[in-house]
Motif scaffolding. Structure first.
Motif, PDB file in Angstrom:
ATOM      1  N   ALA A  96       0.816  -1.212   0.000  1.00 16.60           N
ATOM      2  CA  ALA A  96       0.000   0.000   0.000  1.00 16.60           C
ATOM      3  C   ALA A  96       0.851   1.264   0.000  1.00 16.60           C
ATOM      4  O   ALA A  96       0.450   2.296  -0.554  1.00 16.60           O
ATOM      5  N   ALA A  97       2.040   1.206   0.606  1.00 18.42           N
ATOM      6  CA  ALA A  97       2.836   2.414   0.798  1.00 18.42           C
ATOM      7  C   ALA A  97       3.976   2.574  -0.189  1.00 18.42           C
ATOM      8  O   ALA A  97       4.379   3.701  -0.495  1.00 18.42           O
ATOM      9  N   ALA A  98       4.550   1.466  -0.657  1.00 21.47           N
ATOM     10  CA  ALA A  98       5.797   1.539  -1.421  1.00 21.47           C
ATOM     11  C   ALA A  98       5.674   0.798  -2.745  1.00 21.47           C
ATOM     12  O   ALA A  98       4.926  -0.179  -2.866  1.00 21.47           O
ATOM     13  N   GLY A  99       6.450   1.259  -3.717  1.00 19.61           N
ATOM     14  CA  GLY A  99       6.489   0.639  -5.027  1.00 19.61           C
ATOM     15  C   GLY A  99       7.839   0.872  -5.663  1.00 19.61           C
ATOM     16  O   GLY A  99       8.801   1.291  -5.000  1.00 19.61           O
ATOM     17  N   PRO A 100       7.956   0.623  -6.962  1.00  9.54           N
ATOM     18  CA  PRO A 100       9.240   0.816  -7.644  1.00  9.54           C
ATOM     19  C   PRO A 100       9.782   2.233  -7.451  1.00  9.54           C
ATOM     20  O   PRO A 100       9.057   3.216  -7.584  1.00  9.54           O
ATOM     21  N   GLY A 101      11.055   2.305  -7.092  1.00 11.63           N
ATOM     22  CA  GLY A 101      11.698   3.590  -6.844  1.00 11.63           C
ATOM     23  C   GLY A 101      11.604   4.063  -5.414  1.00 11.63           C
ATOM     24  O   GLY A 101      12.282   5.030  -5.037  1.00 11.63           O
ATOM     25  N   ASP A 102      10.773   3.409  -4.592  1.00  9.50           N
ATOM     26  CA  ASP A 102      10.617   3.785  -3.185  1.00  9.50           C
ATOM     27  C   ASP A 102      11.533   2.952  -2.303  1.00  9.50           C
ATOM     28  O   ASP A 102      12.071   1.916  -2.714  1.00  9.50           O
ATOM     29  N   GLU A 103      11.676   3.383  -1.060  1.00  5.63           N
ATOM     30  CA  GLU A 103      12.534   2.696  -0.100  1.00  5.63           C
ATOM     31  C   GLU A 103      11.772   2.384   1.181  1.00  5.63           C
ATOM     32  O   GLU A 103      10.854   3.113   1.577  1.00  5.63           O
ATOM     33  N   VAL A 104      12.175   1.287   1.814  1.00 10.17           N
ATOM     34  CA  VAL A 104      11.667   0.911   3.128  1.00 10.17           C
ATOM     35  C   VAL A 104      12.876   0.726   4.045  1.00 10.17           C
ATOM     36  O   VAL A 104      13.801  -0.025   3.720  1.00 10.17           O
ATOM     37  N   VAL A 105      12.870   1.405   5.176  1.00 11.49           N
ATOM     38  CA  VAL A 105      13.989   1.384   6.116  1.00 11.49           C
ATOM     39  C   VAL A 105      13.656   0.458   7.282  1.00 11.49           C
ATOM     40  O   VAL A 105      12.540   0.503   7.825  1.00 11.49           O
ATOM     41  N   TYR A 106      14.618  -0.374   7.656  1.00 10.19           N
ATOM     42  CA  TYR A 106      14.461  -1.212   8.848  1.00 10.19           C
ATOM     43  C   TYR A 106      15.835  -1.584   9.374  1.00 10.19           C
ATOM     44  O   TYR A 106      16.845  -1.467   8.676  1.00 10.19           O
ATOM     45  N   ALA A 107      15.875  -2.026  10.623  1.00 13.10           N
ATOM     46  CA  ALA A 107      17.132  -2.439  11.246  1.00 13.10           C
ATOM     47  C   ALA A 107      17.540  -3.807  10.720  1.00 13.10           C
ATOM     48  O   ALA A 107      16.712  -4.596  10.259  1.00 13.10           O
ATOM     49  N   TRP A 108      18.842  -4.100  10.826  1.00  8.71           N
ATOM     50  CA  TRP A 108      19.324  -5.410  10.414  1.00  8.71           C
ATOM     51  C   TRP A 108      20.530  -5.792  11.276  1.00  8.71           C
ATOM     52  O   TRP A 108      21.404  -4.978  11.475  1.00  8.71           O
ATOM     53  N   ARG A 109      20.474  -6.977  11.884  1.00  9.76           N
ATOM     54  CA  ARG A 109      19.512  -8.010  11.581  1.00  9.76           C
ATOM     55  C   ARG A 109      18.227  -7.818  12.364  1.00  9.76           C
ATOM     56  O   ARG A 109      18.231  -7.454  13.523  1.00  9.76           O
ATOM     57  N   SER A 110      17.107  -8.131  11.653  1.00  7.91           N
ATOM     58  CA  SER A 110      15.811  -8.133  12.292  1.00  7.91           C
ATOM     59  C   SER A 110      15.015  -9.283  11.683  1.00  7.91           C
ATOM     60  O   SER A 110      15.617 -10.241  11.176  1.00  7.91           O
ATOM     61  N   PHE A 111      13.694  -9.214  11.718  1.00  9.89           N
ATOM     62  CA  PHE A 111      12.862 -10.316  11.241  1.00  9.89           C
ATOM     63  C   PHE A 111      13.188 -10.625   9.777  1.00  9.89           C
ATOM     64  O   PHE A 111      13.168  -9.742   8.925  1.00  9.89           O
ATOM     65  N   GLU A 112      13.482 -11.896   9.495  1.00 12.42           N
ATOM     66  CA  GLU A 112      13.998 -12.269   8.180  1.00 12.42           C
ATOM     67  C   GLU A 112      12.984 -12.114   7.052  1.00 12.42           C
ATOM     68  O   GLU A 112      13.363 -12.166   5.867  1.00 12.42           O
ATOM     69  N   ALA A 113      11.704 -11.890   7.364  1.00 12.38           N
ATOM     70  CA  ALA A 113      10.708 -11.690   6.313  1.00 12.38           C
ATOM     71  C   ALA A 113      10.737 -10.273   5.746  1.00 12.38           C
ATOM     72  O   ALA A 113      10.196 -10.034   4.656  1.00 12.38           O
TER      73      ALA A 113
END
Length: 357
Positions: A96-113
């Motif tokens: 719903a929020a992201a598509g081609p050219g967009d980014e999603v930020v998260y910590a790593w390592r975190s949930f592998e999904a």
């Protein structure tokens, strides 16, 4: 005529499938999937067995479950979304929020999904390394946000390392990111948290209209096999998630089990307290052995085995303890049956000795 391969998105063809924790053969202990070792709460099995209309579709909106949750958290039913596990809602929100050219930020390592769901949405992952203690580096995550960022995922307590995000840390983070940026607080293990300073997302929804909080019935409630989780947040954002959802994905059996489990929460919390207490005892014993175990606030502990991760996991499995290896970083061990503790600690003592050597 030469058969040409079916054309697929190359990033999807190259994406490894989600890898489930290994099943436990024979009398081994399965401590690889963060499952609840207790049987379902009283009344759950009976409620599931009463749902015998297999020829009928379930309530697609899960309205009865949403109504109970809405009353519990002081929300409207439109501010609650129920799906087949909280990870399914993450998929919906990413699409719903992201598509081609967009980014999603998260910590790593975190949930592998997380990497997979971002790729499926067509967006790009921005992975921010955890602190040395295994916790989120929220200032670095905030600094990683750009004009292309459409969603940030914060996992507290972090799976698989264990530390929480504090309320103060989260408040500072929310004040430093754009107010139109979707922030998802993944609280799959919230019931096991005993640190009073931990962030509690449900109480922050009115303050932050760009926040969605994820919870699940899979872990503390012991309904992993029925697949049901929920989100709390703005109706407009959850409506977008519902628009991307696979219809009719939450079975009538799962909904009935969730309703009974919510009614029996005092018994649930007593079980959770027992698991958390055992978790703390296991961590203390591992620290005494020489392991550098991060503060554990889920129903698991993290063993940083580094390049010896694969060999360490094999040693546990030979002893009858199935663990989750994340080579070359470490091993996640679920807190399962109390009978497993002696074998777990005895093997861990042997493994940490080999790491030192």
């Amino acid at each position: 005529m030469t058969q040409q391969p079916v054309r697929l998105r190359p990033e999807i063809a190259a994406l490894p499938a989600y890898r489930q924790g290994r099943q436990a053969p024979g009398d081994a202990f399965k401590l690889s999937s963060n499952e609840n070792p207790f049987d379902p709460l009283p009344g759950v099995v009976e409620a599931v067995q009463r749902q015998t209309a297999y020829n009928r579709y379930p309530d697609a909106s899960a309205i009865a479950v949403r109504a109970v949750l809405a009353a519990r958290f002081g929300l409207t039913v439109d501010e609650v979304h129920v799906a087949s596990g909280s990870v399914a809602i993450l998929h919906e929100l990413a699409k719903a929020a992201a598509g081609p050219g967009d980014e999603v930020v998260y910590a790593w390592r975190s949930f592998e999904a997380y990497p997979g769901l971002v790729t499926v949405a067509g967006a790009e992952s921005v992975q921010v390394p955890n602190r040395l203690d295994g916790g989120h580096d929220l200032p670095a995550m905030a600094a990683a946000v750009t004009e292309r960022t459409r969603m940030v995922i914060v996992c507290s307590p972090n799976n698989p390392t264990g530390p929480i995000v504090t309320g103060a840390e989260f408040a500072a983070f929310m004040e430093s990111v754009p107010t139109d940026l979707l922030v998802v607080l993944d609280e799959a293990y919230a019931e096991f948290v005993t640190d009073p300073d931990a962030v509690r997302g449900a109480g922050l929804l009115e303050r932050y209209p760009n926040l969605v909080v994820l919870r699940t019935f899979s872990k503390a409630y012991g309904l992993a096999g029925l697949r049901i989780g929920y989100a709390l947040g703005p109706a407009s954002v959850l409506d977008a998630a519902r628009s991307t959802a696979i219809p009719l994905s939450v079975t009538a059996q799962a909904q009935a089990a969730a309703l009974v489990s919510l009614e029996r929460e005092p018994e649930l919390l007593e079980r959770v307290d027992r698991i958390a207490a055992l978790r703390d005892r296991v961590r203390d014993a591992l620290l005494d052995q020489g392991w550098r175990v991060p503060v554990a606030q889920g129903n698991f502990v993290w063993l940083p085995a580094g390049e010896r991760t694969a060999a360490a996991a094999e040693a546990f499995e030979r002893a009858g303890i199935m663990v989750r290896a994340f080579a070359p970083e470490g091993i996640r061990v679920s807190i399962g049956e109390s009978e497993a503790v002696d074998t777990l600690l005895r093997t861990a003592q042997h493994v940490v000795g080999s790491l030192t050597e």
